[in-house]
Every structure is written in C-alpha cells, then in structure tokens.
Design a protein around this motif. Structure first.
Motif, PDB file in Angstrom:
ATOM      1  N   SER A 258       6.462   3.901   1.733  1.00  0.00           N
ATOM      2  CA  SER A 258       6.425   5.245   1.263  1.00  0.00           C
ATOM      3  C   SER A 258       7.534   5.439   0.261  1.00  0.00           C
ATOM      4  N   LEU A 259       7.147   6.526  -0.606  1.00  0.00           N
ATOM      5  CA  LEU A 259       8.166   6.894  -1.797  1.00  0.00           C
ATOM      6  C   LEU A 259       8.857   8.383  -1.310  1.00  0.00           C
ATOM      7  N   SER A 260       8.007   9.016  -0.547  1.00  0.00           N
ATOM      8  CA  SER A 260       8.668  10.299  -0.223  1.00  0.00           C
ATOM      9  C   SER A 260       8.132  11.003   0.852  1.00  0.00           C
ATOM     10  N   PRO A 261       9.022  11.901   1.724  1.00  0.00           N
ATOM     11  CA  PRO A 261       8.275  12.598   2.870  1.00  0.00           C
ATOM     12  C   PRO A 261       7.071  13.677   2.349  1.00  0.00           C
ATOM     13  N   LEU A 262       6.869  13.855   0.999  1.00  0.00           N
ATOM     14  CA  LEU A 262       5.889  14.558   0.646  1.00  0.00           C
ATOM     15  C   LEU A 262       4.866  13.859   0.104  1.00  0.00           C
ATOM     16  N   GLU A 263       3.305  14.614   0.131  1.00  0.00           N
ATOM     17  CA  GLU A 263       2.470  13.929  -0.445  1.00  0.00           C
ATOM     18  C   GLU A 263       2.461  14.229  -1.938  1.00  0.00           C
ATOM     19  N   LEU A 264       2.415  12.911  -2.635  1.00  0.00           N
ATOM     20  CA  LEU A 264       2.493  13.018  -4.066  1.00  0.00           C
ATOM     21  C   LEU A 264       1.479  12.862  -4.877  1.00  0.00           C
ATOM     22  N   HIS A 265       1.297  13.080  -6.085  1.00  0.00           N
ATOM     23  CA  HIS A 265       0.133  12.578  -7.018  1.00  0.00           C
ATOM     24  C   HIS A 265       0.251  11.108  -7.350  1.00  0.00           C
TER      25      HIS A 265
ATOM     26  N   TYR B 140       0.872  -1.176   0.135  1.00  0.00           N
ATOM     27  CA  TYR B 140       0.034  -0.186  -0.055  1.00  0.00           C
ATOM     28  C   TYR B 140       1.072   1.111   0.276  1.00  0.00           C
ATOM     29  N   LEU B 141       0.872   2.237  -0.980  1.00  0.00           N
ATOM     30  CA  LEU B 141       1.519   3.276  -1.173  1.00  0.00           C
ATOM     31  C   LEU B 141       0.938   4.285  -0.302  1.00  0.00           C
ATOM     32  N   HIS B 142       1.811   4.801   0.448  1.00  0.00           N
ATOM     33  CA  HIS B 142       1.259   5.643   1.706  1.00  0.00           C
ATOM     34  C   HIS B 142       2.470   6.717   2.114  1.00  0.00           C
ATOM     35  N   LYS B 143       2.346   7.893   2.248  1.00  0.00           N
ATOM     36  CA  LYS B 143       3.474   8.755   2.712  1.00  0.00           C
ATOM     37  C   LYS B 143       3.836   8.202   4.111  1.00  0.00           C
TER      38      LYS B 143
ATOM     39  N   LEU C 135      -2.953   2.140  -4.567  1.00  0.00           N
ATOM     40  CA  LEU C 135      -2.979   3.755  -4.691  1.00  0.00           C
ATOM     41  C   LEU C 135      -4.463   4.260  -4.492  1.00  0.00           C
ATOM     42  N   GLY C 136      -4.488   5.468  -3.801  1.00  0.00           N
ATOM     43  CA  GLY C 136      -5.517   6.281  -3.519  1.00  0.00           C
ATOM     44  C   GLY C 136      -5.487   7.294  -4.544  1.00  0.00           C
ATOM     45  N   ASP C 137      -6.864   7.834  -4.936  1.00  0.00           N
ATOM     46  CA  ASP C 137      -6.738   9.130  -6.075  1.00  0.00           C
ATOM     47  C   ASP C 137      -6.664  10.445  -4.826  1.00  0.00           C
ATOM     48  N   HIS C 138      -7.224  11.771  -5.310  1.00  0.00           N
ATOM     49  CA  HIS C 138      -7.077  12.905  -4.393  1.00  0.00           C
ATOM     50  C   HIS C 138      -7.662  12.667  -3.125  1.00  0.00           C
ATOM     51  N   ILE C 139      -8.598  11.912  -3.009  1.00  0.00           N
ATOM     52  CA  ILE C 139      -9.151  11.657  -1.651  1.00  0.00           C
ATOM     53  C   ILE C 139      -8.382  10.699  -0.702  1.00  0.00           C
TER      54      ILE C 139
HETATM   55  C1  LIG Z   1      -2.819  12.780  -3.887  1.00  0.00           C
HETATM   56  S1  LIG Z   1      -2.402  11.545  -2.884  1.00  0.00           S
HETATM   57  C2  LIG Z   1      -3.813  11.139  -1.576  1.00  0.00           C
HETATM   58  C3  LIG Z   1      -4.149  12.391  -0.783  1.00  0.00           C
HETATM   59  C4  LIG Z   1      -5.120  12.178  -0.019  1.00  0.00           C
HETATM   60  N1  LIG Z   1      -5.448  13.441   0.628  1.00  0.00           N
HETATM   61  C5  LIG Z   1      -5.033  11.032   1.343  1.00  0.00           C
HETATM   62  O1  LIG Z   1      -5.336  11.583   2.449  1.00  0.00           O
HETATM   63  O2  LIG Z   1      -4.669   9.817   1.230  1.00  0.00           O
HETATM   64  C6  LIG Z   1      -2.741  10.122  -3.991  1.00  0.00           C
HETATM   65  C7  LIG Z   1      -2.351   8.656  -3.491  1.00  0.00           C
HETATM   66  O3  LIG Z   1      -0.762   8.546  -3.752  1.00  0.00           O
HETATM   67  C8  LIG Z   1      -0.121   7.703  -2.973  1.00  0.00           C
HETATM   68  N2  LIG Z   1       0.848   8.645  -2.108  1.00  0.00           N
HETATM   69  C9  LIG Z   1       0.887   9.882  -2.246  1.00  0.00           C
HETATM   70  N3  LIG Z   1       1.964  10.488  -1.510  1.00  0.00           N
HETATM   71  C10 LIG Z   1       2.886   9.308  -1.185  1.00  0.00           C
HETATM   72  C11 LIG Z   1       4.006   8.985  -0.603  1.00  0.00           C
HETATM   73  N4  LIG Z   1       4.702   9.934  -0.224  1.00  0.00           N
HETATM   74  N5  LIG Z   1       4.212   7.778  -0.605  1.00  0.00           N
HETATM   75  C12 LIG Z   1       3.683   6.816  -1.206  1.00  0.00           C
HETATM   76  N6  LIG Z   1       2.582   6.885  -1.669  1.00  0.00           N
HETATM   77  C13 LIG Z   1       1.960   7.925  -1.704  1.00  0.00           C
HETATM   78  C14 LIG Z   1      -1.017   7.256  -1.769  1.00  0.00           C
HETATM   79  O4  LIG Z   1      -1.627   6.174  -2.357  1.00  0.00           O
HETATM   80  C15 LIG Z   1      -2.381   8.312  -2.029  1.00  0.00           C
HETATM   81  O5  LIG Z   1      -3.413   7.730  -1.775  1.00  0.00           O
END
Ligand SMILES: C[S@@+](CC[C@H](N)C(=O)[O-])C[C@H]1O[C@@H](n2cnc3c(N)ncnc32)[C@H](O)[C@@H]1O
Length: 207
Positions: free
Chosen positions: A182-189, A136-139, A159-163
């Motif tokens: 996690s791929l980064s300390p930042l929230e990515l698309h 599960y990809l997550h920050k 992966l999730g979308d903007h929500i």
């Molecule tokens: C725009 S982000 C979602 C932001 C949303 N507001 C949330 O709280 O989950 C879209 C997706 O990209 C993945 N993602 C974003 N940043 C990531 C990170 N730093 N490392 C790994 N996955 C990331 C996650 O799967 C996330 O659901």
C-alpha cells in the motif's frame, strides 16, 4: 534496478479506431493508460530509461491486446496524453496488420513500443518465472515504506484501472505469492501510484 509496471485496462479499446478527442469515453479510459505511461517514464526534460511499462487492454473488439513500452528504446514520445494516444493508435494498427500466426509474439510498432496478443496473467507469470518480485499495489496492503528492496533487485508492480484487477486476478496473484503493498490509506489513481513508487525508490536509490 529495473522498475517494471503492469496495468490492467479492463475496458480499453482493442482496435485502432481511436477517437483522439474522446479517450475516456469511446476509447474505454485510454486516458488512464496514457497518464500511466506519462508517469512511468517522464522526468523534466528526460526519460526514465530503467523502466518497462505494460498495459493489457480488455475492451472490445479483440481482447486481449498487450502493449510494452521500453524506456531505454523510446523515441519521440512526449508526456502529453494526446501524443501517447497517437503512439498507442499506431501500435494497435500494427497489431491489426500483423499476420495471425505472429500475433502472440511482441512486434515493434515504433521505437520502444511493442504489441502482442498476451494475457495480463501470462506476462506476470513470465516475470515471476524469471525470478522477479511481484508487488501488487493495493490500498489494503503492507505499507510500501516498510518493504525492503535491494538496489539491484528487479521488481514488477501490478496496478488496476478504475475498476481494479478483479477477484480472479487477485486470487491468481495470491497463488503465485505476490506481495500486496500500500502507498496510502486513501484510494489513489493508478498514475499517481506510479509517481509515488518512483519517488520512494528514487529517495532510496538515486541519492
Ligand atoms: C482507482 S484505483 C482502483 C479502484 C477500484 N475501485 C478497486 O476497487 O480496485 C486504481 C489502482 O490504483 C492502485 N491503488 C489505488 N490506491 C492505492 C493505494 N492506496 N495503495 C496502493 N495502490 C493503490 C491499485 O492498483 C488500484 O487497482
């Protein structure tokens, strides 16, 4: 190694009534789905054949609708969002024409693109039961650079979308033992996450 991705599209339209001039608005962020498809498959003048990408749409009027893109079968799809959206529109049209009693099975729309009524969780569970590793990809997860993967291991990335994927699906992933990475300390698309995953795996295994 087969690389599989699954993307939850919380608001994406589930009818073929797609306005190609308004993918982000009336189509419920279909632009995000198209960008993820582009990032999952396209190299410069080539396609990644070892990739399968799923997107599950939960928008109105008929959720859920799942799409499956199979890299080694895709034909005529190109990397731009509009072109990918046209193929998605065709798949949703195919789904509307599929008899009710066949809708839960994958039906091919155009080469390498399949559509079915399937839940996000059921697809993940199926992969888990096939013995695949679910990441599960997550920050807030473990740094992916430190996650060991064998070259011939098949992996599914979630992966999730903007929500995001929502609390219930997060709990589900925890219950089935998915690893949070996690791929980064930042929230990515999401589409950028796919590019980074490919890059890390390419550097490990495509030398
Ligand atoms: C725009 S982000 C979602 C932001 C949303 N507001 C949330 O709280 O989950 C879209 C997706 O990209 C993945 N993602 C974003 N940043 C990531 C990170 N730093 N490392 C790994 N996955 C990331 C996650 O799967 C996330 O659901």
């Amino acid at each position: 190694m087969l690389r599989e991705f699954i993307f939850k599209a919380n608001k994406t339209i589930t009818s073929s009534n797609i306005n190609l001039k308004d993918l982000p608005g009336s189509c419920g962020r279909l632009d995000l789905v198209c960008r993820c498809v582009s990032s999952a498959f396209f190299l410069s003048h080539d396609i990644r054949r070892d990739v399968i990408f799923y997107a599950v749409f939960y928008g109105e009027p008929n959720p859920p609708v799942a799409l499956k893109f199979v890299g080694n079968e895709l034909k005529k799809v190109s990397p731009d969002e509009r072109n990918i959206a046209i193929f998605i529109k065709k798949a949703l049209k195919k789904f509307e024409e599929t008899p009710e009693n066949k809708k839960t099975e994958w039906t091919e729309s155009t080469p390498g693109i399949y559509v079915a009524k399937k839940e996000f969780r059921d697809i993940i569970l199926e992969k888990k039961n096939e013995g695949k590793r679910i990441l599960y990809l997550h920050k807030e997860g473990k740094d992916f650079e430190n996650v060991k993967i064998n070259e011939n291991e098949d992996v599914m990335f979630v992966l999730g979308d903007h929500i995001g994927i929502g609390e219930e699906d997060e709990k589900f992933l925890e219950d089935i033992g998915a690893e949070k990475v996690s791929l980064s300390p930042l929230e990515l698309h999401a589409d950028h996450c796919i590019v980074i995953v490919h890059n890390i795996l390419d550097k490990r295994f495509k030398k």
